[in-house]
Scaffold this motif. Structure first.
Motif, PDB file in Angstrom:
ATOM      1  N   ILE A 174     -65.045  19.449 -27.332  1.00  0.00           N
ATOM      2  CA  ILE A 174     -66.085  20.333 -26.942  1.00  0.00           C
ATOM      3  C   ILE A 174     -65.308  21.535 -26.308  1.00  0.00           C
ATOM      4  N   VAL A 175     -65.872  22.673 -26.721  1.00  0.00           N
ATOM      5  CA  VAL A 175     -65.410  23.959 -26.658  1.00  0.00           C
ATOM      6  C   VAL A 175     -66.724  24.731 -26.028  1.00  0.00           C
ATOM      7  N   LEU A 176     -66.526  25.175 -24.625  1.00  0.00           N
ATOM      8  CA  LEU A 176     -67.755  25.807 -24.182  1.00  0.00           C
ATOM      9  C   LEU A 176     -67.669  27.333 -23.596  1.00  0.00           C
ATOM     10  N   THR A 177     -66.280  27.709 -23.941  1.00  0.00           N
ATOM     11  CA  THR A 177     -66.173  29.187 -23.455  1.00  0.00           C
ATOM     12  C   THR A 177     -65.425  29.903 -24.579  1.00  0.00           C
ATOM     13  N   PRO A 178     -65.676  31.279 -24.518  1.00  0.00           N
ATOM     14  CA  PRO A 178     -65.268  32.021 -25.809  1.00  0.00           C
ATOM     15  C   PRO A 178     -63.774  31.980 -25.875  1.00  0.00           C
ATOM     16  N   THR A 179     -63.006  32.190 -26.649  1.00  0.00           N
ATOM     17  CA  THR A 179     -61.790  32.658 -26.810  1.00  0.00           C
ATOM     18  C   THR A 179     -61.450  34.225 -27.197  1.00  0.00           C
ATOM     19  N   THR A 180     -60.761  35.043 -26.306  1.00  0.00           N
ATOM     20  CA  THR A 180     -60.875  36.476 -26.539  1.00  0.00           C
ATOM     21  C   THR A 180     -59.383  37.175 -26.641  1.00  0.00           C
ATOM     22  N   THR A 181     -58.433  36.156 -26.529  1.00  0.00           N
ATOM     23  CA  THR A 181     -57.058  36.712 -26.887  1.00  0.00           C
ATOM     24  C   THR A 181     -56.353  35.858 -27.781  1.00  0.00           C
ATOM     25  N   ILE A 182     -55.451  36.274 -28.580  1.00  0.00           N
ATOM     26  CA  ILE A 182     -54.383  35.208 -29.507  1.00  0.00           C
ATOM     27  C   ILE A 182     -53.828  34.501 -28.582  1.00  0.00           C
ATOM     28  N   ALA A 183     -53.162  35.105 -27.333  1.00  0.00           N
ATOM     29  CA  ALA A 183     -52.506  34.031 -26.395  1.00  0.00           C
ATOM     30  C   ALA A 183     -53.373  33.168 -25.734  1.00  0.00           C
ATOM     31  N   GLY A 184     -54.612  33.246 -25.691  1.00  0.00           N
ATOM     32  CA  GLY A 184     -55.603  32.373 -25.046  1.00  0.00           C
ATOM     33  C   GLY A 184     -56.124  31.268 -26.006  1.00  0.00           C
ATOM     34  N   ILE A 185     -55.579  31.340 -27.328  1.00  0.00           N
ATOM     35  CA  ILE A 185     -55.917  30.274 -28.118  1.00  0.00           C
ATOM     36  C   ILE A 185     -56.263  28.891 -27.521  1.00  0.00           C
ATOM     37  N   GLN A 186     -57.040  28.197 -27.452  1.00  0.00           N
ATOM     38  CA  GLN A 186     -57.169  26.644 -26.942  1.00  0.00           C
ATOM     39  C   GLN A 186     -57.014  25.707 -27.776  1.00  0.00           C
ATOM     40  N   LYS A 187     -56.042  25.147 -27.325  1.00  0.00           N
ATOM     41  CA  LYS A 187     -55.232  23.932 -28.104  1.00  0.00           C
ATOM     42  C   LYS A 187     -55.938  22.549 -27.539  1.00  0.00           C
ATOM     43  N   VAL A 188     -56.911  22.430 -27.894  1.00  0.00           N
ATOM     44  CA  VAL A 188     -58.199  21.356 -27.412  1.00  0.00           C
ATOM     45  C   VAL A 188     -57.697  19.974 -27.972  1.00  0.00           C
ATOM     46  N   SER A 189     -58.171  19.175 -27.328  1.00  0.00           N
ATOM     47  CA  SER A 189     -58.187  17.723 -27.800  1.00  0.00           C
ATOM     48  C   SER A 189     -59.373  17.211 -28.137  1.00  0.00           C
ATOM     49  N   ARG A 190     -59.694  15.972 -28.679  1.00  0.00           N
ATOM     50  CA  ARG A 190     -60.992  15.445 -28.820  1.00  0.00           C
ATOM     51  C   ARG A 190     -61.714  15.005 -27.727  1.00  0.00           C
ATOM     52  N   ASN A 191     -62.733  15.189 -27.662  1.00  0.00           N
ATOM     53  CA  ASN A 191     -63.633  14.629 -26.459  1.00  0.00           C
ATOM     54  C   ASN A 191     -64.370  13.004 -27.280  1.00  0.00           C
TER      55      ASN A 191
END
Length: 470
Positions: A174-191
């Motif tokens: 679940i990703v609910l916010t936008p990513t706006t930088t390369i450094a801010g890439i979200q390494k998310v796990s599965r919900n």
């Protein structure tokens, strides 16, 4: 130059932000971020990004056809045979999907791209003028909620799977916010499956409350109610499924087209004006935006398709004598469905007929069954098909067989079979070119769940893989 591919979850919104400025500046300096205040500053800007969310959802990787075809191929038990050159479809039909299947990857990528654009809209919702604010939020929430539901059905275990539970089985991130930088890439796990269902329901309830019954070709309150009905039915929450389907039916906004064949677009028909009274939600496709991927895989060459998916006698045996739905096929040294004979025809994602089928199933399975009501709902659909009223079943189990049979002749090739066989706990088969059964797969087999694409796991080691895949 070495080209890096990054996870679409992280970069989907960057694509949208960069695209808005690419035509204004030819000499763009290399940067690793986009100033949101410069990219999206007005209500009109946010509404333009919302159109981008619809465009993303329309791509053939998702509601442009591949979501429907890939799940149907994985579920098929011999109703059709594929003799084409796309190895991706062969893998799905054989129930031997690999982690590099590009059609499966496309569902994931396009799904999260759509979610990312919706997140960007919602992150800037306060910029939208008061007249449009609720509508814009409702449309973004509708798209995001529907995509999350479809992704968790494809990439996670079914809600009722007893190998674990919804609160422990892994769904999708679940990703609910936008990513706006390369450094801010979200390494998310599965919900978990339960968390994803809860998010989808929450989004769709906001959409249902915010949207009007009429909204042109865009999402409406009825569309949100319809997807909620699907979700509750898959959960076997029959009371809520009946309630949501009844909202759509009672709205008076939709009606069945008199002739079944007229619900589907024939070649040469204008597509941009073709939404019918039966279309609760359809993605708009034109020769400027792409093509209908269902036409590609299912239609005969005479109608723009690749003529590679042959419908077998097993499927035709499901129709009763006089059923006009059995006429929706074209004989060209083999039978092909004619539902998608327009190469640029809009893809109908939610049809009104489905609401009667959902309500019939819910009424027949709820704690205090309403068999008469279930029969009345099925008979509305059957009357349009030119066949007599059903002989009602006398038990809940018998009613499941009745409803399943009706869904298999009303909704084939439209992307429902995988969820249906899991809800009904039915097995499926892989078959050879002669129609002989090669192997049988129970409804909860890990082979009937998409793998997490290799590219995504290479980019994000926090994504765990589904059982049976490396």
């Amino acid at each position: 130059m070495k080209i890096h591919k990054y996870s679409v979850i992280a970069l989907s919104t960057l694509v949208m932000l960069y695209s808005s400025g690419c035509q204004k500046q030819l000499d763009i300096k290399p940067v690793d971020q986009v100033e949101q205040n410069d990219a999206i500053k007005t209500s009109k800007d946010v509404q333009g990004v919302l159109i981008g969310a619809y465009t993303a959802a329309t791509l053939r990787g998702l509601y442009g056809g591949r979501l429907q075809s890939t799940t149907d191929f994985l579920a098929d038990d011999g109703d059709f045979s594929y003799f084409g050159t796309f190895n991706e479809y062969t893998e799905l039909s054989d129930k031997a999907v690999t982690i590099v299947n590009q059609f499966v990857e496309g569902v994931w990528d396009t799904g999260y791209n759509t979610i990312g654009v919706c997140n960007n809209v919602l992150a800037h919702i306060d910029l939208v003028d008061e007249v449009n604010k609720k509508r814009v939020e409702g449309e973004a929430r509708f798209l995001r909620g529907m995509v999350y539901f479809d992704l968790v059905k494809a990439f996670g275990r079914d809600w009722n799977d007893t190998n674990g539970s919804p609160t422990t089985n892994q769904g999708v991130p679940i990703v609910l916010t936008p990513t706006t930088t390369i450094a801010g890439i979200q390494k998310v796990s599965r919900n978990t499956v339960a968390e994803v269902y809860a998010q989808a329901i929450a989004d769709l309830k906001v959409a249902e409350a915010n949207l009007d019954v009429s909204n042109g070709v865009y999402a409406t309150s009825g569309a949100a109610s319809a997807v909620l009905a699907r979700i509750y039915l898959q959960q076997k929450n029959y009371a809520e499924a009946e309630t949501e389907a009844s909202k759509v039916i009672a709205s008076g906004r939709y009606s069945l087209i008199e002739h079944f064949a007229d619900e589907f677009q024939y070649p040469g028909q204008a597509t941009h004006v073709f939404n019918t009274a039966e279309d609760i939600f359809a993605v708009q496709i034109s020769n400027q935006s792409g093509f209908n991927a269902l036409n590609e895989v299912y239609a005969a060459v005479a109608y723009g398709g690749r003529e590679e998916t042959y419908v077998n006698d097993q499927h035709f045996a499901r129709y009763e004598s006089g059923d006009t739905r059995a006429d929706m096929f074209f004989d060209d040294d083999g039978e092909f469905t004619t539902k998608f004979n327009n190469l640029f025809g809009n893809v109908v994602v939610i049809r009104f007929a489905e609401m009667y089928l959902i309500r019939a199933e819910a009424r027949s399975q709820k704690a205090s069954p309403d068999y008469a009501g279930a029969a009345a709902d099925l008979n509305v659909v059957r009357k349009r098909a030119g066949i007599s009223n059903i002989v009602p079943a006398t038990s809940a189990a018998g009613w499941i067989d009745v409803v399943e049979r009706e869904r298999r002749v009303e909704l084939p090739f439209e992307g429902f079979r995988l969820a249906d066989l899991k809800r009904y706990k039915k097995s499926t088969n892989s078959v050879d070119g002669d129609g002989n059964v090669v192997d049988t797969f129970p409804w909860n087999s890990p082979k009937l769940i998409f793998p997490i694409p290799k590219r995504e796991r290479d980019a994000n080691p926090n994504l765990t893989q589904n059982e049976g895949y490396q």
